[in-house]
Motif scaffolding. Sequence first.
Motif, PDB file in Angstrom:
ATOM      1  N   THR A   1       0.841  -1.201   0.000  1.00 24.76           N
ATOM      2  CA  THR A   1       0.000   0.000   0.000  1.00 24.76           C
ATOM      3  C   THR A   1       0.872   1.245   0.000  1.00 24.76           C
ATOM      4  OG1 THR A   1      -0.068   0.231   2.392  1.00 24.76           O
ATOM      5  CG2 THR A   1      -1.668  -1.265   1.401  1.00 24.76           C
ATOM      6  N   ALA A   2       0.229   2.368  -0.264  1.00 23.94           N
ATOM      7  CA  ALA A   2       0.950   3.634  -0.232  1.00 23.94           C
ATOM      8  C   ALA A   2       1.469   3.924   1.178  1.00 23.94           C
ATOM      9  CB  ALA A   2       0.040   4.763  -0.711  1.00 23.94           C
ATOM     10  N   THR A   3       0.788   3.411   2.167  1.00 23.60           N
ATOM     11  CA  THR A   3       1.243   3.609   3.544  1.00 23.60           C
ATOM     12  C   THR A   3       2.558   2.879   3.792  1.00 23.60           C
ATOM     13  OG1 THR A   3      -1.066   3.795   4.259  1.00 23.60           O
ATOM     14  CG2 THR A   3       0.588   3.366   5.952  1.00 23.60           C
ATOM     15  N   ASP A   4       2.663   1.662   3.280  1.00 29.05           N
ATOM     16  CA  ASP A   4       3.925   0.940   3.389  1.00 29.05           C
ATOM     17  C   ASP A   4       5.065   1.761   2.799  1.00 29.05           C
ATOM     18  OD1 ASP A   4       2.378  -1.095   4.365  1.00 29.05           O
ATOM     19  OD2 ASP A   4       2.382  -2.260   2.511  1.00 29.05           O
ATOM     20  N   LEU A   5       4.809   2.279   1.626  1.00 28.27           N
ATOM     21  CA  LEU A   5       5.852   3.034   0.940  1.00 28.27           C
ATOM     22  C   LEU A   5       6.244   4.273   1.736  1.00 28.27           C
ATOM     23  CD1 LEU A   5       7.536   3.211  -1.628  1.00 28.27           C
ATOM     24  CD2 LEU A   5       5.697   4.540  -2.658  1.00 28.27           C
ATOM     25  N   GLY A   6       5.258   4.982   2.230  1.00 25.95           N
ATOM     26  CA  GLY A   6       5.555   6.183   3.002  1.00 25.95           C
ATOM     27  C   GLY A   6       6.368   5.880   4.247  1.00 25.95           C
ATOM     28  N   ALA A   7       6.023   4.803   4.911  1.00 22.81           N
ATOM     29  CA  ALA A   7       6.762   4.436   6.123  1.00 22.81           C
ATOM     30  C   ALA A   7       8.214   4.119   5.788  1.00 22.81           C
ATOM     31  CB  ALA A   7       6.087   3.241   6.792  1.00 22.81           C
ATOM     32  N   PHE A   8       8.411   3.412   4.699  1.00 26.46           N
ATOM     33  CA  PHE A   8       9.778   3.040   4.322  1.00 26.46           C
ATOM     34  C   PHE A   8      10.589   4.273   3.937  1.00 26.46           C
ATOM     35  CE2 PHE A   8      13.097   1.314   1.601  1.00 26.46           C
ATOM     36  CZ  PHE A   8      13.535   0.245   2.360  1.00 26.46           C
ATOM     37  N   ILE A   9       9.958   5.171   3.228  1.00 25.21           N
ATOM     38  CA  ILE A   9      10.653   6.404   2.837  1.00 25.21           C
ATOM     39  C   ILE A   9      11.069   7.190   4.073  1.00 25.21           C
ATOM     40  CG2 ILE A   9      10.264   8.678   1.821  1.00 25.21           C
ATOM     41  CD1 ILE A   9       8.705   7.325  -0.405  1.00 25.21           C
ATOM     42  N   ARG A  10      10.150   7.317   4.990  1.00 20.63           N
ATOM     43  CA  ARG A  10      10.460   8.088   6.202  1.00 20.63           C
ATOM     44  C   ARG A  10      11.584   7.425   6.998  1.00 20.63           C
ATOM     45  NH1 ARG A  10       6.609  11.079  10.311  1.00 20.63           N
ATOM     46  NH2 ARG A  10       8.241  12.588  10.377  1.00 20.63           N
ATOM     47  N   GLU A  11      11.511   6.112   7.120  1.00 21.60           N
ATOM     48  CA  GLU A  11      12.535   5.405   7.889  1.00 21.60           C
ATOM     49  C   GLU A  11      13.909   5.599   7.255  1.00 21.60           C
ATOM     50  OE1 GLU A  11      11.564   1.310   8.438  1.00 21.60           O
ATOM     51  OE2 GLU A  11      13.630   0.773   8.962  1.00 21.60           O
ATOM     52  N   ARG A  12      13.945   5.473   5.951  1.00 20.77           N
ATOM     53  CA  ARG A  12      15.231   5.630   5.249  1.00 20.77           C
ATOM     54  C   ARG A  12      15.743   7.070   5.380  1.00 20.77           C
ATOM     55  NH1 ARG A  12      19.998   3.614   3.720  1.00 20.77           N
ATOM     56  NH2 ARG A  12      20.629   4.246   1.626  1.00 20.77           N
ATOM     57  N   ARG A  13      14.845   8.027   5.246  1.00 26.29           N
ATOM     58  CA  ARG A  13      15.238   9.427   5.339  1.00 26.29           C
ATOM     59  C   ARG A  13      15.858   9.739   6.694  1.00 26.29           C
ATOM     60  NH1 ARG A  13      12.879  13.690   7.619  1.00 26.29           N
ATOM     61  NH2 ARG A  13      10.864  12.687   7.900  1.00 26.29           N
ATOM     62  N   THR A  14      15.199   9.320   7.749  1.00 29.08           N
ATOM     63  CA  THR A  14      15.726   9.620   9.092  1.00 29.08           C
ATOM     64  C   THR A  14      17.040   8.878   9.337  1.00 29.08           C
ATOM     65  OG1 THR A  14      14.344   7.862   9.991  1.00 29.08           O
ATOM     66  CG2 THR A  14      13.455  10.079  10.030  1.00 29.08           C
ATOM     67  N   LYS A  15      17.144   7.667   8.815  1.00 28.12           N
ATOM     68  CA  LYS A  15      18.401   6.923   9.003  1.00 28.12           C
ATOM     69  C   LYS A  15      19.553   7.617   8.309  1.00 28.12           C
ATOM     70  CE  LYS A  15      17.276   2.228  10.227  1.00 28.12           C
ATOM     71  NZ  LYS A  15      16.694   0.985   9.710  1.00 28.12           N
ATOM     72  N   LEU A  16      19.237   8.328   7.236  1.00 29.38           N
ATOM     73  CA  LEU A  16      20.281   9.058   6.524  1.00 29.38           C
ATOM     74  C   LEU A  16      20.518  10.430   7.142  1.00 29.38           C
ATOM     75  CD1 LEU A  16      19.506   8.191   2.797  1.00 29.38           C
ATOM     76  CD2 LEU A  16      21.333   7.314   4.243  1.00 29.38           C
ATOM     77  N   GLY A  17      19.751  10.757   8.156  1.00 27.32           N
ATOM     78  CA  GLY A  17      19.934  12.042   8.826  1.00 27.32           C
ATOM     79  C   GLY A  17      19.461  13.226   8.013  1.00 27.32           C
ATOM     80  N   MET A  18      18.469  13.006   7.141  1.00 28.69           N
ATOM     81  CA  MET A  18      17.957  14.113   6.342  1.00 28.69           C
ATOM     82  C   MET A  18      16.632  14.597   6.927  1.00 28.69           C
ATOM     83  SD  MET A  18      18.514  12.456   2.564  1.00 28.69           S
ATOM     84  CE  MET A  18      18.176  13.961   1.662  1.00 28.69           C
ATOM     85  N   ASP A  19      16.378  15.889   6.796  1.00 30.05           N
ATOM     86  CA  ASP A  19      15.057  16.385   7.157  1.00 30.05           C
ATOM     87  C   ASP A  19      14.213  16.476   5.882  1.00 30.05           C
ATOM     88  OD1 ASP A  19      15.932  18.591   5.834  1.00 30.05           O
ATOM     89  OD2 ASP A  19      16.297  19.780   7.608  1.00 30.05           O
ATOM     90  N   GLN A  20      12.945  16.786   6.051  1.00 34.72           N
ATOM     91  CA  GLN A  20      12.039  16.788   4.909  1.00 34.72           C
ATOM     92  C   GLN A  20      12.453  17.802   3.850  1.00 34.72           C
ATOM     93  OE1 GLN A  20       8.426  17.500   7.016  1.00 34.72           O
ATOM     94  NE2 GLN A  20       7.920  15.329   7.215  1.00 34.72           N
ATOM     95  N   ILE A  21      12.965  18.932   4.301  1.00 37.68           N
ATOM     96  CA  ILE A  21      13.369  19.961   3.342  1.00 37.68           C
ATOM     97  C   ILE A  21      14.505  19.469   2.468  1.00 37.68           C
ATOM     98  CG2 ILE A  21      14.376  22.250   3.138  1.00 37.68           C
ATOM     99  CD1 ILE A  21      12.854  23.097   5.564  1.00 37.68           C
ATOM    100  N   ALA A  22      15.484  18.831   3.093  1.00 34.83           N
ATOM    101  CA  ALA A  22      16.641  18.352   2.337  1.00 34.83           C
ATOM    102  C   ALA A  22      16.227  17.319   1.300  1.00 34.83           C
ATOM    103  CB  ALA A  22      17.675  17.763   3.308  1.00 34.83           C
ATOM    104  N   LEU A  23      15.406  16.392   1.711  1.00 32.26           N
ATOM    105  CA  LEU A  23      14.991  15.339   0.771  1.00 32.26           C
ATOM    106  C   LEU A  23      14.113  15.904  -0.339  1.00 32.26           C
ATOM    107  CD1 LEU A  23      14.817  12.519  -0.243  1.00 32.26           C
ATOM    108  CD2 LEU A  23      13.036  12.035   1.452  1.00 32.26           C
ATOM    109  N   ALA A  24      13.190  16.781   0.037  1.00 34.48           N
ATOM    110  CA  ALA A  24      12.310  17.361  -0.971  1.00 34.48           C
ATOM    111  C   ALA A  24      13.127  18.110  -2.016  1.00 34.48           C
ATOM    112  CB  ALA A  24      11.296  18.291  -0.304  1.00 34.48           C
ATOM    113  N   LYS A  25      14.125  18.849  -1.561  1.00 34.59           N
ATOM    114  CA  LYS A  25      14.943  19.604  -2.505  1.00 34.59           C
ATOM    115  C   LYS A  25      15.733  18.662  -3.403  1.00 34.59           C
ATOM    116  CE  LYS A  25      16.456  23.446  -1.158  1.00 34.59           C
ATOM    117  NZ  LYS A  25      17.136  24.573  -0.481  1.00 34.59           N
ATOM    118  N   LYS A  26      16.298  17.638  -2.798  1.00 33.96           N
ATOM    119  CA  LYS A  26      17.108  16.699  -3.574  1.00 33.96           C
ATOM    120  C   LYS A  26      16.262  15.949  -4.608  1.00 33.96           C
ATOM    121  CE  LYS A  26      20.619  13.130  -3.019  1.00 33.96           C
ATOM    122  NZ  LYS A  26      21.344  12.251  -2.070  1.00 33.96           N
TER     123      LYS A  26
END
Lengths: 101, 101
Positions: free
Chosen positions: A5-30
Amino acid sequence: MRIRTATDLGAFIRERRTKLGMDQIALAKKAGTSRKWLVEVEQGKPGAEIGLILRTLKSLEISIEVEADSPVETPSQGKAKAPDINSVLDSLKKRPLKKQI
Amino acid sequence: MRIRTATDLGAFIRERRTKLGMDQIALAKKAGTSRKWLVEVEQGKPGAEIGLILRTLKSLEISIEVEADSPVETPSQGKAKAPDINSVLDSLKKRPLKKQI
DNA sequence: CCAAATAGTAACCGTACGGTTACACTTTGT
DNA sequence: ACAAAGTGTAACCGTACGGTTACTATTTGG
Protein backbone atom coordinates in the motif's frame (compact mmCIF):
# COMPACT_ATOMS: atom_id res chain seq x y z
CA MET A 1 10.53 -4.75 2.36
CA ARG A 2 7.41 -5.68 0.51
CA ILE A 3 5.20 -2.79 -0.59
CA ARG A 4 1.49 -3.41 -0.70
CA THR A 5 0.00 0.00 0.00
CA ALA A 6 0.95 3.63 -0.23
CA THR A 7 1.24 3.61 3.54
CA ASP A 8 3.93 0.94 3.39
CA LEU A 9 5.85 3.03 0.94
CA GLY A 10 5.55 6.18 3.00
CA ALA A 11 6.76 4.44 6.12
CA PHE A 12 9.78 3.04 4.32
CA ILE A 13 10.65 6.40 2.84
CA ARG A 14 10.46 8.09 6.20
CA GLU A 15 12.54 5.40 7.89
CA ARG A 16 15.23 5.63 5.25
CA ARG A 17 15.24 9.43 5.34
CA THR A 18 15.73 9.62 9.09
CA LYS A 19 18.40 6.92 9.00
CA LEU A 20 20.28 9.06 6.52
CA GLY A 21 19.93 12.04 8.83
CA MET A 22 17.96 14.11 6.34
CA ASP A 23 15.06 16.39 7.16
CA GLN A 24 12.04 16.79 4.91
CA ILE A 25 13.37 19.96 3.34
CA ALA A 26 16.64 18.35 2.34
CA LEU A 27 14.99 15.34 0.77
CA ALA A 28 12.31 17.36 -0.97
CA LYS A 29 14.94 19.60 -2.51
CA LYS A 30 17.11 16.70 -3.57
CA ALA A 31 14.16 14.90 -5.14
CA GLY A 32 12.95 18.06 -6.82
CA THR A 33 9.62 18.26 -5.07
CA SER A 34 8.06 20.16 -2.17
CA ARG A 35 8.03 19.52 1.55
CA LYS A 36 4.25 19.47 1.55
CA TRP A 37 4.29 16.67 -0.97
CA LEU A 38 6.81 14.70 1.05
CA VAL A 39 4.76 15.04 4.22
CA GLU A 40 1.72 13.65 2.45
CA VAL A 41 3.67 10.82 0.87
CA GLU A 42 5.18 9.76 4.18
CA GLN A 43 1.65 9.65 5.51
CA GLY A 44 0.69 7.28 2.73
CA LYS A 45 -0.98 9.45 0.12
CA PRO A 46 -2.26 7.13 -2.61
CA GLY A 47 -2.60 9.96 -5.10
CA ALA A 48 1.12 10.68 -5.26
CA GLU A 49 2.53 10.48 -8.76
CA ILE A 50 4.86 7.61 -9.58
CA GLY A 51 7.43 9.88 -11.22
CA LEU A 52 8.01 11.88 -8.06
CA ILE A 53 8.03 8.69 -6.01
CA LEU A 54 10.78 7.26 -8.18
CA ARG A 55 12.83 10.44 -7.92
CA THR A 56 12.45 10.36 -4.15
CA LEU A 57 13.52 6.72 -3.89
CA LYS A 58 16.52 7.45 -6.05
CA SER A 59 17.48 10.35 -3.82
CA LEU A 60 17.39 7.95 -0.88
CA GLU A 61 19.31 5.27 -2.76
CA ILE A 62 16.42 2.87 -2.55
CA SER A 63 16.00 0.28 -5.27
CA ILE A 64 12.71 -1.19 -6.42
CA GLU A 65 12.20 -4.71 -7.62
CA VAL A 66 9.04 -6.09 -9.16
CA GLU A 67 8.38 -9.77 -9.67
CA ALA A 68 5.53 -11.88 -10.95
CA ASP A 69 4.24 -13.97 -8.07
CA SER A 70 3.20 -17.01 -10.11
CA PRO A 71 5.36 -17.98 -13.08
CA VAL A 72 2.38 -18.11 -15.39
CA GLU A 73 -1.17 -19.20 -15.13
CA THR A 74 -2.04 -21.91 -17.58
CA PRO A 75 -5.67 -22.52 -16.77
CA SER A 76 -6.54 -25.70 -18.63
CA GLN A 77 -3.55 -26.37 -20.76
CA GLY A 78 -2.62 -29.52 -18.91
CA LYS A 79 0.83 -30.05 -17.49
CA ALA A 80 3.12 -29.60 -20.44
CA LYS A 81 4.58 -26.18 -19.91
CA ALA A 82 7.99 -26.64 -21.30
CA PRO A 83 8.79 -23.97 -23.86
CA ASP A 84 5.93 -21.59 -23.20
CA ILE A 85 5.43 -21.09 -26.87
CA ASN A 86 2.32 -19.04 -26.44
CA SER A 87 4.24 -16.28 -24.76
CA VAL A 88 6.80 -16.32 -27.51
CA LEU A 89 4.16 -16.05 -30.18
CA ASP A 90 2.35 -13.37 -28.29
CA SER A 91 5.44 -11.26 -27.98
CA LEU A 92 6.10 -11.66 -31.66
CA LYS A 93 2.60 -10.49 -32.33
CA LYS A 94 3.18 -7.06 -30.95
CA ARG A 95 2.27 -4.21 -33.18
CA PRO A 96 5.33 -4.20 -35.41
CA LEU A 97 5.15 -1.24 -37.68
CA LYS A 98 2.93 1.59 -38.48
CA LYS A 99 2.06 1.24 -42.06
CA GLN A 100 1.08 4.21 -44.09
CA ILE A 101 -1.41 3.99 -46.82
CA MET B 1 13.17 -6.69 -12.55
CA ARG B 2 14.58 -3.45 -11.30
CA ILE B 3 12.39 -0.40 -11.77
CA ARG B 4 14.12 2.91 -12.36
CA THR B 5 11.63 4.84 -14.46
CA ALA B 6 7.94 4.89 -15.18
CA THR B 7 8.77 3.41 -18.57
CA ASP B 8 10.32 0.36 -16.91
CA LEU B 9 7.19 -0.12 -14.88
CA GLY B 10 4.89 0.25 -17.86
CA ALA B 11 6.84 -2.30 -19.87
CA PHE B 12 6.73 -4.80 -17.03
CA ILE B 13 3.01 -4.32 -16.54
CA ARG B 14 2.33 -4.85 -20.21
CA GLU B 15 4.52 -7.92 -20.40
CA ARG B 16 2.82 -9.49 -17.43
CA ARG B 17 -0.64 -8.62 -18.71
CA THR B 18 -0.07 -10.22 -22.09
CA LYS B 19 1.51 -13.29 -20.49
CA LEU B 20 -1.64 -13.71 -18.46
CA GLY B 21 -3.70 -13.41 -21.61
CA MET B 22 -5.55 -10.33 -20.48
CA ASP B 23 -6.54 -7.42 -22.67
CA GLN B 24 -6.45 -3.83 -21.48
CA ILE B 25 -10.16 -3.76 -20.75
CA ALA B 26 -10.00 -6.81 -18.51
CA LEU B 27 -7.07 -5.50 -16.50
CA ALA B 28 -8.47 -2.01 -16.20
CA LYS B 29 -11.74 -3.37 -14.89
CA LYS B 30 -10.03 -5.71 -12.45
CA ALA B 31 -7.82 -2.92 -11.14
CA GLY B 32 -10.71 -0.51 -10.94
CA THR B 33 -9.40 2.01 -13.42
CA SER B 34 -9.96 2.91 -17.07
CA ARG B 35 -8.47 1.61 -20.26
CA LYS B 36 -7.22 5.06 -21.15
CA TRP B 37 -5.26 5.17 -17.91
CA LEU B 38 -3.78 1.73 -18.52
CA VAL B 39 -2.68 2.66 -22.04
CA GLU B 40 -0.84 5.69 -20.70
CA VAL B 41 0.74 3.75 -17.85
CA GLU B 42 2.01 1.05 -20.18
CA GLN B 43 3.56 3.82 -22.22
CA GLY B 44 5.40 5.06 -19.13
CA LYS B 45 3.31 7.94 -17.85
CA PRO B 46 5.18 9.44 -14.88
CA GLY B 47 2.11 11.23 -13.61
CA ALA B 48 0.23 8.05 -12.81
CA GLU B 49 -0.89 7.82 -9.21
CA ILE B 50 0.78 5.27 -6.99
CA GLY B 51 -2.50 4.01 -5.59
CA LEU B 52 -3.77 2.93 -9.00
CA ILE B 53 -0.36 1.49 -9.83
CA LEU B 54 -0.46 -0.67 -6.71
CA ARG B 55 -3.96 -1.87 -7.49
CA THR B 56 -2.86 -2.77 -11.00
CA LEU B 57 0.18 -4.70 -9.82
CA LYS B 58 -1.95 -6.57 -7.35
CA SER B 59 -4.39 -7.48 -10.10
CA LEU B 60 -1.45 -8.90 -12.04
CA GLU B 61 -0.07 -10.71 -9.00
CA ILE B 62 3.10 -8.70 -9.11
CA SER B 63 4.96 -8.05 -5.87
CA ILE B 64 7.09 -4.99 -5.15
CA GLU B 65 10.20 -4.98 -3.03
CA VAL B 66 12.11 -1.92 -1.93
CA GLU B 67 15.57 -2.02 -0.44
CA ALA B 68 18.12 0.50 0.74
CA ASP B 69 21.13 0.26 -1.52
CA SER B 70 23.74 1.10 1.12
CA PRO B 71 23.13 -0.07 4.69
CA VAL B 72 23.43 3.45 5.92
CA GLU B 73 26.93 4.81 5.49
CA THR B 74 28.92 2.16 3.62
CA PRO B 75 31.42 1.02 6.19
CA SER B 76 34.37 0.12 3.97
CA GLN B 77 35.11 -2.97 5.99
CA GLY B 78 32.01 -5.00 5.95
CA LYS B 79 33.28 -7.66 8.31
CA ALA B 80 31.50 -7.21 11.57
CA LYS B 81 29.34 -4.23 11.32
CA ALA B 82 28.67 -3.43 14.93
CA PRO B 83 25.16 -2.47 15.92
CA ASP B 84 24.99 0.40 13.45
CA ILE B 85 25.80 2.97 16.02
CA ASN B 86 25.62 5.77 13.53
CA SER B 87 21.96 5.22 12.98
CA VAL B 88 21.36 5.13 16.68
CA LEU B 89 23.29 8.32 17.24
CA ASP B 90 21.63 10.03 14.36
CA SER B 91 18.18 9.14 15.46
CA LEU B 92 18.99 10.18 19.00
CA LYS B 93 20.37 13.42 17.75
CA LYS B 94 17.39 14.16 15.59
CA ARG B 95 14.27 13.58 17.55
CA PRO B 96 15.02 11.22 20.38
CA LEU B 97 12.11 10.71 22.64
CA LYS B 98 8.94 12.31 23.70
CA LYS B 99 9.78 13.74 27.04
CA GLN B 100 7.16 14.74 29.48
CA ILE B 101 7.25 18.14 31.15
C1' DC C 1 12.17 31.86 29.78
C1' DC C 2 13.10 32.45 24.60
C1' DA C 3 14.92 31.08 20.02
C1' DA C 4 15.86 27.60 16.62
C1' DA C 5 14.84 23.35 14.14
C1' DT C 6 11.71 19.93 12.50
C1' DA C 7 7.29 18.43 11.37
C1' DG C 8 2.10 18.80 10.57
C1' DT C 9 -1.60 21.58 8.78
C1' DA C 10 -4.39 25.07 6.26
C1' DA C 11 -5.56 28.11 2.59
C1' DC C 12 -5.33 29.41 -2.32
C1' DC C 13 -4.45 28.39 -7.16
C1' DG C 14 -2.83 26.64 -11.80
C1' DT C 15 -2.43 22.61 -13.89
C1' DA C 16 -3.07 17.91 -15.33
C1' DC C 17 -4.66 13.48 -13.89
C1' DG C 18 -8.33 10.17 -14.65
C1' DG C 19 -13.00 8.96 -16.62
C1' DT C 20 -15.96 8.94 -20.55
C1' DT C 21 -16.93 8.70 -25.30
C1' DA C 22 -15.76 8.31 -29.90
C1' DC C 23 -12.98 7.24 -33.85
C1' DA C 24 -8.79 5.17 -36.51
C1' DC C 25 -5.64 1.43 -37.28
C1' DT C 26 -4.01 -3.46 -37.21
C1' DT C 27 -4.58 -8.32 -36.84
C1' DT C 28 -7.41 -12.39 -36.70
C1' DG C 29 -11.27 -15.30 -37.83
C1' DT C 30 -15.26 -16.41 -40.68
C1' DA D 1 -14.52 -9.57 -48.34
C1' DC D 2 -16.29 -8.59 -43.99
C1' DA D 3 -16.72 -8.33 -38.99
C1' DA D 4 -14.78 -8.60 -34.53
C1' DA D 5 -11.17 -7.98 -31.16
C1' DG D 6 -7.44 -5.32 -29.39
C1' DT D 7 -4.98 -1.15 -29.21
C1' DG D 8 -3.75 3.91 -29.85
C1' DT D 9 -5.49 8.52 -29.97
C1' DA D 10 -8.41 12.64 -29.55
C1' DA D 11 -11.70 15.67 -27.35
C1' DC D 12 -14.14 17.39 -23.23
C1' DC D 13 -14.66 17.93 -18.28
C1' DG D 14 -14.70 17.53 -13.07
C1' DT D 15 -11.67 16.92 -9.72
C1' DA D 16 -7.52 16.85 -7.00
C1' DC D 17 -2.57 16.77 -7.27
C1' DG D 18 1.45 19.58 -6.35
C1' DG D 19 3.63 24.21 -5.29
C1' DT D 20 3.69 28.18 -2.43
C1' DT D 21 3.11 30.53 1.76
C1' DA D 22 1.87 30.91 6.32
C1' DC D 23 0.83 29.38 10.83
C1' DT D 24 0.86 25.94 14.54
C1' DA D 25 2.90 22.15 17.76
C1' DT D 26 6.91 19.75 19.71
C1' DT D 27 11.49 19.25 21.20
C1' DT D 28 16.21 20.95 21.97
C1' DG D 29 19.53 24.20 23.48
C1' DG D 30 21.13 28.72 25.28
